[in-house]
Design an enzyme around this catalytic site. Structure first.
Site, PDB file in Angstrom:
ATOM      1  N   GLY A   8       0.835  -0.929   0.148  1.00 33.46           N
ATOM      2  CA  GLY A   8       0.076  -0.146  -0.114  1.00 33.46           C
ATOM      3  C   GLY A   8       0.818   1.331  -0.023  1.00 33.46           C
ATOM      4  N   GLY A  11      -0.571   4.906  -1.313  1.00 28.72           N
ATOM      5  CA  GLY A  11      -1.439   5.816  -0.421  1.00 28.72           C
ATOM      6  C   GLY A  11      -0.774   6.832   0.364  1.00 28.72           C
ATOM      7  N   GLN A  12      -1.944   7.344   1.175  1.00 31.95           N
ATOM      8  CA  GLN A  12      -1.491   8.403   2.051  1.00 31.95           C
ATOM      9  C   GLN A  12      -0.701   8.447   2.920  1.00 31.95           C
ATOM     10  OE1 GLN A  12      -4.820   9.878   4.556  1.00 31.95           O
ATOM     11  NE2 GLN A  12      -3.905  11.949   4.995  1.00 31.95           N
ATOM     12  N   ASP A  34       2.411  -1.947  -4.341  1.00 34.72           N
ATOM     13  CA  ASP A  34       0.940  -1.442  -4.579  1.00 34.72           C
ATOM     14  C   ASP A  34       0.422  -2.015  -5.787  1.00 34.72           C
ATOM     15  OD1 ASP A  34      -0.238   1.231  -2.804  1.00 34.72           O
ATOM     16  OD2 ASP A  34      -1.450   0.413  -4.680  1.00 34.72           O
ATOM     17  N   ILE A  35      -1.083  -1.908  -6.007  1.00 33.79           N
ATOM     18  CA  ILE A  35      -1.586  -2.213  -7.016  1.00 33.79           C
ATOM     19  C   ILE A  35      -1.499  -1.126  -8.394  1.00 33.79           C
ATOM     20  CG2 ILE A  35      -3.436  -3.824  -6.985  1.00 33.79           C
ATOM     21  CD1 ILE A  35      -5.324  -1.823  -6.105  1.00 33.79           C
ATOM     22  N   ASP A  52      -1.028  -6.977  -6.329  1.00 32.84           N
ATOM     23  CA  ASP A  52      -2.195  -7.074  -5.485  1.00 32.84           C
ATOM     24  C   ASP A  52      -2.157  -8.036  -4.585  1.00 32.84           C
ATOM     25  OD1 ASP A  52      -4.865  -7.887  -4.850  1.00 32.84           O
ATOM     26  OD2 ASP A  52      -5.588  -8.094  -6.835  1.00 32.84           O
ATOM     27  N   TYR A 142     -16.269  -0.706   7.255  1.00 32.45           N
ATOM     28  CA  TYR A 142     -14.898  -0.461   7.774  1.00 32.45           C
ATOM     29  C   TYR A 142     -14.475  -0.828   8.900  1.00 32.45           C
ATOM     30  CZ  TYR A 142     -10.640   2.494   7.950  1.00 32.45           C
ATOM     31  OH  TYR A 142      -9.635   2.971   8.276  1.00 32.45           O
ATOM     32  N   LYS A 146     -12.128  -3.607  10.644  1.00 30.52           N
ATOM     33  CA  LYS A 146     -11.142  -3.218  11.623  1.00 30.52           C
ATOM     34  C   LYS A 146     -11.263  -3.884  12.932  1.00 30.52           C
ATOM     35  CE  LYS A 146      -8.537  -0.379   8.960  1.00 30.52           C
ATOM     36  NZ  LYS A 146      -7.366  -0.937   8.578  1.00 30.52           N
TER      37      LYS A 146
END
Ligand code: NAD
Ligand code: AKB
Length: 315
Positions: A8, A11-12, A34-35, A52, A142, A146
């Site tokens: 990932g 991402g951010q 990452d993808i 992936d 979500y 989690k």
């Protein structure tokens, strides 16, 4: 030196975490994946693999190719996006965690990091100074993913001795990479729109208080937790981390100190209900005691930095 895989990395969080880990562990010891492609500095400063995370064979071969010791698994669908595709979000968030946990067990990896969120709490949770241990009945896909993830990582630690560490991040604020579809994203967008248009239409009500944290503090907390001695950790689910709590109105007032004509309007959407179910502030005393959590940035310092960095970025 341990060899690390970040899943990932576009991402951010990943786009900043990779660069910080590369400073500490050496560029070639931190593999980004990452993808989709990551920012230029991540792609050019060390190894990058298109991955992936649900592809077990591909993940297995990357871990073996680079002799990976630690994985930071950041790939997920965040709260806002997850509500429009609940089953897809559940699959990505949960199946990917199970893939990584099984890989860690079978290949005997040294350490894992997997982030949780304030989304594990729900409408029945005490909302002020939310304790580490309290009622947890999340009502978003979500948050449910989690909370289930927290139970699984603790289970893998207890049953198999896998050293997995985790933080319940509050909303994260940063200027390098755009936020990925969460309920707290307004607190990033507002700074971009302040620079671009001197105005912002907020999707949460003006008095919606939520816990937030500036990215440098979040990255430091993450690496500090991962580097602390395992004996310091009194819990193996996920640590509360408070950051700073504020409302959209508070950020707007802070921006107005720099741009007196900045205007904000409010048009709450479906994310208001999500925000209403989350804590307004968090008690992170366990993290402070166990591994010395600290944070540097308050709303004033963070806002000044966000405005100046975004102004420079947008020219
Ligand atoms: P993000 O959406 O910005 O980044 C997630 C990355 O995962 C993206 O680059 C995406 O391309 C990648 N990804 C998605 N599906 C993938 C797949 N199948 N295989 C490989 N990569 C895939 O998210 P973020 O804000 O960087 O968050 C990272 C983690 O931290 C997530 O688990 C998130 O739930 C958690 N978290 C974030 C925040 C926050 O405010 N940013 C707060 C709490 C928790
Ligand atoms: C979101 O809003 O979904 C994330 C989070 C707090 O987990 N920023």
């Amino acid at each position: 030196m341990d060899r690390i895989l970040v899943i990932g990395s576009s991402g951010q969080i990943g786009s900043e975490l990779v660069m910080e880990l590369r400073k500490n562990y050496g560029n070639n010891n931190v593999v980004a994946s990452d993808i989709k492609p990551s920012p230029q500095d991540v792609m050019e400063s060390g190894p990058f693999e298109t991955l992936d995370v649900l592809d077990v064979h591909q993940l297995h071969s990357i871990v073996c190719k680079y002799k990976i010791d630690q994985i930071y698994h950041l790939a997920a669908i965040l709260s806002g996006k997850a509500e429009s595709e609940p089953l897809k979000a559940w699959n990505i968030n949960m199946d990917s965690l199970m893939v990584v946990l099984e890989l860690a067990r079978t290949l005997k990896l040294k350490k894992l990091f997997w982030p949780s969120s304030i989304a594990v709490f729900g409408p029945t949770t005490p909302r002020h100074n939310t304790p580490q241990h309290t009622i947890m009945e999340p009502n978003t896909v979500y948050g449910i993913s989690k909370l289930a993830g927290e139970r699984w990582i603790e289970y893998y630690y207890n049953k198999y001795g896998i050293d997995i560490r985790s933080i319940r991040y509050p909303g994260l604020i940063s200027y390098k990479t755009e936020a990925g579809g969460g309920t707290t994203d307004y607190a990033v967008e507002i700074f971009y729109e302040a620079i671009k248009q001197n105005a912002y239409e907020c999707f949460l009500k003006e008095d919606t208080a939520l816990p937030m944290m500036f990215m440098p503090d979040a990255i430091k907390a993450t690496i500090d937790l991962m580097e602390t001695d395992a004996a310091n950790l009194s819990l193996r689910s996920s640590y509360n981390v408070a950051g700073i709590s504020f409302t959209p109105n508070d950020v707007a007032s802070e921006i107005q100190k720099h741009q007196p004509d900045f205007s904000i309007s409010y048009k709450p959407d479906f994310r208001q209900a999500i925000a209403n179910s989350w804590p307004k502030s968090i008690d992170d005393s366990v993290a402070r005691k166990d591994w010395g959590l600290t944070n540097e940035f308050d709303l004033e310092a963070m806002s000044a930095k966000m405005l100046s960095e975004i102004k420079a970025k947008l020219g």
